[in-house]
Design a protein around this motif. Structure first.
Motif, PDB file in Angstrom:
ATOM      1  N   MET A 224     -72.993 -81.429   2.891  1.00  0.00           N
ATOM      2  CA  MET A 224     -73.184 -81.540   1.488  1.00  0.00           C
ATOM      3  C   MET A 224     -71.886 -81.655   0.759  1.00  0.00           C
ATOM      4  N   PHE A 225     -72.254 -82.460  -0.434  1.00  0.00           N
ATOM      5  CA  PHE A 225     -71.297 -83.038  -1.227  1.00  0.00           C
ATOM      6  C   PHE A 225     -71.165 -82.083  -2.563  1.00  0.00           C
ATOM      7  N   CYS A 226     -69.854 -81.627  -2.936  1.00  0.00           N
ATOM      8  CA  CYS A 226     -69.876 -80.631  -4.167  1.00  0.00           C
ATOM      9  C   CYS A 226     -68.504 -81.426  -4.999  1.00  0.00           C
ATOM     10  N   GLU A 227     -68.615 -81.252  -6.216  1.00  0.00           N
ATOM     11  CA  GLU A 227     -67.460 -81.296  -7.148  1.00  0.00           C
ATOM     12  C   GLU A 227     -67.224 -80.012  -7.424  1.00  0.00           C
ATOM     13  N   PRO A 228     -65.929 -79.453  -7.280  1.00  0.00           N
ATOM     14  CA  PRO A 228     -65.551 -78.249  -7.874  1.00  0.00           C
ATOM     15  C   PRO A 228     -65.909 -77.886  -9.251  1.00  0.00           C
ATOM     16  N   VAL A 229     -65.795 -78.785  -9.913  1.00  0.00           N
ATOM     17  CA  VAL A 229     -66.505 -78.649 -11.487  1.00  0.00           C
ATOM     18  C   VAL A 229     -67.471 -80.016 -11.526  1.00  0.00           C
ATOM     19  N   GLN A 230     -68.455 -79.886 -11.886  1.00  0.00           N
ATOM     20  CA  GLN A 230     -69.238 -81.238 -12.135  1.00  0.00           C
ATOM     21  C   GLN A 230     -68.972 -81.908 -13.436  1.00  0.00           C
ATOM     22  N   GLY A 231     -68.119 -82.936 -12.996  1.00  0.00           N
ATOM     23  CA  GLY A 231     -67.450 -83.751 -14.257  1.00  0.00           C
ATOM     24  C   GLY A 231     -68.503 -84.235 -15.387  1.00  0.00           C
ATOM     25  N   ALA A 232     -68.881 -85.593 -14.782  1.00  0.00           N
ATOM     26  CA  ALA A 232     -69.666 -86.342 -15.491  1.00  0.00           C
ATOM     27  C   ALA A 232     -71.196 -85.854 -15.584  1.00  0.00           C
ATOM     28  N   GLY A 233     -71.649 -84.901 -15.004  1.00  0.00           N
ATOM     29  CA  GLY A 233     -72.940 -83.842 -15.066  1.00  0.00           C
ATOM     30  C   GLY A 233     -72.760 -83.108 -16.341  1.00  0.00           C
ATOM     31  N   GLY A 234     -71.700 -83.283 -17.133  1.00  0.00           N
ATOM     32  CA  GLY A 234     -71.576 -82.276 -18.354  1.00  0.00           C
ATOM     33  C   GLY A 234     -70.533 -81.078 -18.152  1.00  0.00           C
ATOM     34  N   VAL A 235     -69.532 -81.343 -17.351  1.00  0.00           N
ATOM     35  CA  VAL A 235     -68.479 -80.371 -16.988  1.00  0.00           C
ATOM     36  C   VAL A 235     -69.082 -78.875 -16.864  1.00  0.00           C
ATOM     37  N   VAL A 236     -70.202 -78.960 -15.781  1.00  0.00           N
ATOM     38  CA  VAL A 236     -70.578 -77.852 -14.993  1.00  0.00           C
ATOM     39  C   VAL A 236     -69.618 -76.929 -13.971  1.00  0.00           C
ATOM     40  N   VAL A 237     -69.136 -75.676 -14.640  1.00  0.00           N
ATOM     41  CA  VAL A 237     -68.311 -74.893 -14.088  1.00  0.00           C
ATOM     42  C   VAL A 237     -69.409 -74.087 -13.268  1.00  0.00           C
ATOM     43  N   PRO A 238     -68.866 -73.861 -12.105  1.00  0.00           N
ATOM     44  CA  PRO A 238     -69.654 -72.799 -11.085  1.00  0.00           C
ATOM     45  C   PRO A 238     -69.588 -71.516 -11.516  1.00  0.00           C
ATOM     46  N   PRO A 239     -70.690 -70.799 -11.198  1.00  0.00           N
ATOM     47  CA  PRO A 239     -70.718 -69.333 -11.759  1.00  0.00           C
ATOM     48  C   PRO A 239     -70.037 -68.495 -10.834  1.00  0.00           C
ATOM     49  N   ARG A 240     -69.684 -67.472 -11.297  1.00  0.00           N
ATOM     50  CA  ARG A 240     -68.839 -66.482 -10.425  1.00  0.00           C
ATOM     51  C   ARG A 240     -69.593 -66.362  -8.926  1.00  0.00           C
ATOM     52  N   GLY A 241     -68.776 -66.475  -7.983  1.00  0.00           N
ATOM     53  CA  GLY A 241     -68.932 -66.283  -6.534  1.00  0.00           C
ATOM     54  C   GLY A 241     -69.911 -67.453  -6.040  1.00  0.00           C
ATOM     55  N   TYR A 242     -69.868 -68.547  -6.824  1.00  0.00           N
ATOM     56  CA  TYR A 242     -71.109 -69.650  -6.250  1.00  0.00           C
ATOM     57  C   TYR A 242     -70.716 -70.124  -4.901  1.00  0.00           C
ATOM     58  N   PHE A 243     -69.258 -70.674  -4.772  1.00  0.00           N
ATOM     59  CA  PHE A 243     -68.974 -71.201  -3.473  1.00  0.00           C
ATOM     60  C   PHE A 243     -68.916 -70.130  -2.271  1.00  0.00           C
ATOM     61  N   GLN A 244     -68.410 -68.934  -2.947  1.00  0.00           N
ATOM     62  CA  GLN A 244     -68.350 -68.059  -1.755  1.00  0.00           C
ATOM     63  C   GLN A 244     -69.806 -67.477  -1.310  1.00  0.00           C
ATOM     64  N   ALA A 245     -70.973 -68.077  -2.077  1.00  0.00           N
ATOM     65  CA  ALA A 245     -72.165 -67.757  -1.568  1.00  0.00           C
ATOM     66  C   ALA A 245     -72.684 -68.912  -0.727  1.00  0.00           C
ATOM     67  N   ILE A 246     -72.449 -70.216  -1.149  1.00  0.00           N
ATOM     68  CA  ILE A 246     -72.958 -71.218  -0.428  1.00  0.00           C
ATOM     69  C   ILE A 246     -72.359 -71.509   0.765  1.00  0.00           C
ATOM     70  N   GLN A 247     -71.116 -71.497   1.054  1.00  0.00           N
ATOM     71  CA  GLN A 247     -70.329 -71.938   2.029  1.00  0.00           C
ATOM     72  C   GLN A 247     -70.715 -71.253   3.379  1.00  0.00           C
ATOM     73  N   PRO A 248     -71.197 -69.948   3.454  1.00  0.00           N
ATOM     74  CA  PRO A 248     -71.678 -69.392   4.500  1.00  0.00           C
ATOM     75  C   PRO A 248     -72.711 -69.949   5.004  1.00  0.00           C
ATOM     76  N   VAL A 249     -73.749 -70.619   4.175  1.00  0.00           N
ATOM     77  CA  VAL A 249     -75.030 -71.112   4.381  1.00  0.00           C
ATOM     78  C   VAL A 249     -74.643 -72.415   5.163  1.00  0.00           C
ATOM     79  N   LEU A 250     -73.785 -73.115   4.528  1.00  0.00           N
ATOM     80  CA  LEU A 250     -73.350 -74.433   5.288  1.00  0.00           C
ATOM     81  C   LEU A 250     -72.845 -74.092   6.821  1.00  0.00           C
ATOM     82  N   ARG A 251     -72.032 -73.167   6.961  1.00  0.00           N
ATOM     83  CA  ARG A 251     -71.479 -72.949   8.341  1.00  0.00           C
ATOM     84  C   ARG A 251     -72.514 -72.490   9.166  1.00  0.00           C
ATOM     85  N   LYS A 252     -73.404 -71.515   8.690  1.00  0.00           N
ATOM     86  CA  LYS A 252     -74.347 -71.213   9.465  1.00  0.00           C
ATOM     87  C   LYS A 252     -75.248 -72.235  10.156  1.00  0.00           C
ATOM     88  N   HIS A 253     -75.393 -73.258   9.348  1.00  0.00           N
ATOM     89  CA  HIS A 253     -76.177 -74.257  10.182  1.00  0.00           C
ATOM     90  C   HIS A 253     -75.210 -75.719  10.292  1.00  0.00           C
TER      91      HIS A 253
END
Length: 467
Positions: A224-253
């Protein structure tokens, strides 16, 4: 078709000969270019001498501004000593060796090796090929699919455009290629549900990601590819806890995480890497742009030991790692990048962003969040955005055909600002990291005047008689 430019002017010669990226090519034949002639600090000047504050540091990249004699001299010195050499078949040179070492030392998590390319797009394309190559080495030839995110941006080569999640990069180019899939954009402003907290939204993003993985088959998904902040997509700042939520899913699989730090790296978010700001632990990290202050083209792919061992084993089996570019690790851009990193250290660029970034964020919100044309103001460090909306209460954007964002860009030019309009008429801010508080005030003063001119134009359009 007769463009409104004097014959033999730079603008006329541009129209006659240049095919521009990210441009309405037909409309450009009528409107012509804005020809930039020189730059100094956070400002650039057109060929008529008009001055502009560059609110996006060119393309998110000129962190030290548009003039730096040390970088010029680093290039000159290297041009005299060794103006070109390559890294094929085990060749090397001091700038490539030194720069790789500097990047490894600065990496947000332990990394093993660095591969050099010439742009963020090439670096992401390289990362994709490395991921496929590594999975073949691991005996998993079916584990090849790549996950991107809606509104994500990772470049415009065929593979990088496929992991990118923006319609303009897909339409008529016959991408995405098969095997590239996309998950929810983490924009709480548009995707959050009534009564939902940011943390709950982050948990739902992770749930949606896992549903996608299970539907496709975990044994088929490689990374999975992720920008920490999505730049050219309009400066989308991840909501609180976002990467803490998705990274365990990636590691699990057993899905690799690629941090695309092309925009966020080198201090932009208030830490050296966006990964540090938002808690990413990538297997692969891609950087470019501010790596050399964009004075010369260079990018880098850092891989951890697990990935490197797979690449090494497979290349030994085949006899070579059959990937690379003539200009991979080119000594002149590498020398400029080395000097750029030294300057960042000497002037404490991260400390400066931590000092002026909160001021920029506070002022951006204070001045514009209540404006009737502004739906959301967002950002972190020295990256931000103002999203224009037709209906503030309903969070409804303007129809794309009205080109409201591009209209604001034109008003900005009249007030001495270079602006960038992105997805959903989001106006991005990513000024050179050397910007001062006084320059932030001046930039936002000019933006306020441009925004008011836009409001006047839209009111006039609303009452104009229908033809």
């Amino acid at each position: 078709m007769t463009p409104p430019h004097a014959a033999n002017s730079a603008a006329a010669r541009d129209i006659a000969n240049v095919l521009h990226p990210y441009t309405d090519l037909q409309a450009h034949q009528e409107t012509g270019p804005l020809v930039i002639a020189r730059g100094k600090g956070v400002r650039v000047y057109d060929d008529a001498g008009k001055e502009y504050i560059e609110t996006v540091a060119g393309l998110w990249c000129a962190a030290l501004g548009f003039d730096n004699e040390r970088l010029v001299q680093a290039a000159v010195k290297q041009m005299r000593e060794l103006p070109f050499y390559h890294g094929f078949t085990g060749r090397s040179h001091a700038p490539m060796i030194d720069l790789a070492e500097m990047l490894i030392q600065r990496a947000p998590v332990p990394m093993s090796k660095v591969f050099f390319a010439n742009s963020g797009s090439e670096a992401n394309d390289t990362a994709i090929k490395m991921i496929w190559y590594a999975n073949n080495a691991w005996g998993r030839p079916g584990k090849k699919k790549i996950i991107g995110r809606v509104r994500g941006y990772h470049g415009i080569t065929v593979a990088a455009a496929s992991v990118t999640g923006q319609a303009a990069n897909h339409k008529a180019f016959d991408v995405p290629l098969p095997g590239f899939i996309h998950t929810l954009c983490p924009t709480f402003y548009h995707e959050g549900r009534e009564g939902e907290t940011e943390e709950q939204f982050s948990a739902r993003c992770a749930e949606e990601l896992e549903k996608l993985i299970l539907a496709e088959g975990p044994e088929t998904i490689a990374a999975m590819f992720c920008e920490p902040v999505q730049g050219a997509g309009g400066v989308v700042v991840p909501p609180r806890g976002y990467f803490q939520a998705i990274q365990p899913v990636l590691r699990k699989h057993d899905i690799l995480l690629v941090a695309d730090e092309v925009i966020c790296g080198f201090g932009r978010t208030g830490n050296y890497w966006g990964s540090q700001t938002f808690g990413l632990e990538p297997d692969i990290l891609v950087c470019a742009k501010a790596l050399s202050n964009s004075f010369l083209p260079i990018s880098a792919v850092m891989v951890n030991e697990r990935v490197f061992e797979a690449l090494a084993a497979k290349s030994h089996e085949i006899g070579t790692f059959g990937h690379g570019f003539t200009y991979s690790g080119h000594p002149v851009p590498a020398a400029v990048a080395i000097e750029t990193l030294r300057i960042y250290d000497e002037i404490d660029i991260v400390g400066h962003v931590r000092e002026v970034g909160p001021y920029f964020q506070d002022e951006l919100r204070r001045r514009f969040r209540d404006h009737p044309l502004v739906g959301e103001v967002r950002g972190v460090g020295l990256i931000g955005a103002v999203e224009l909306v037709e209906d503030k209460a309903a969070r409804r954007n303007f129809p794309p055909a009205r080109k409201v964002g591009p209209k604001l860009v034109k008003h900005g030019e009249r007030h001495g600002l270079i602006l960038r309009s992105m997805v959903l008429d989001s106006i991005g801010f990513s000024p050179p990291l050397i910007i001062t508080r006084a320059e932030i005030d001046e930039m936002l003063d000019r933006f306020a005047r441009a925004l008011e001119d836009l409001a006047v134009q839209l009111r006039r359009e609303a009452i104009a008689p229908v033809a």
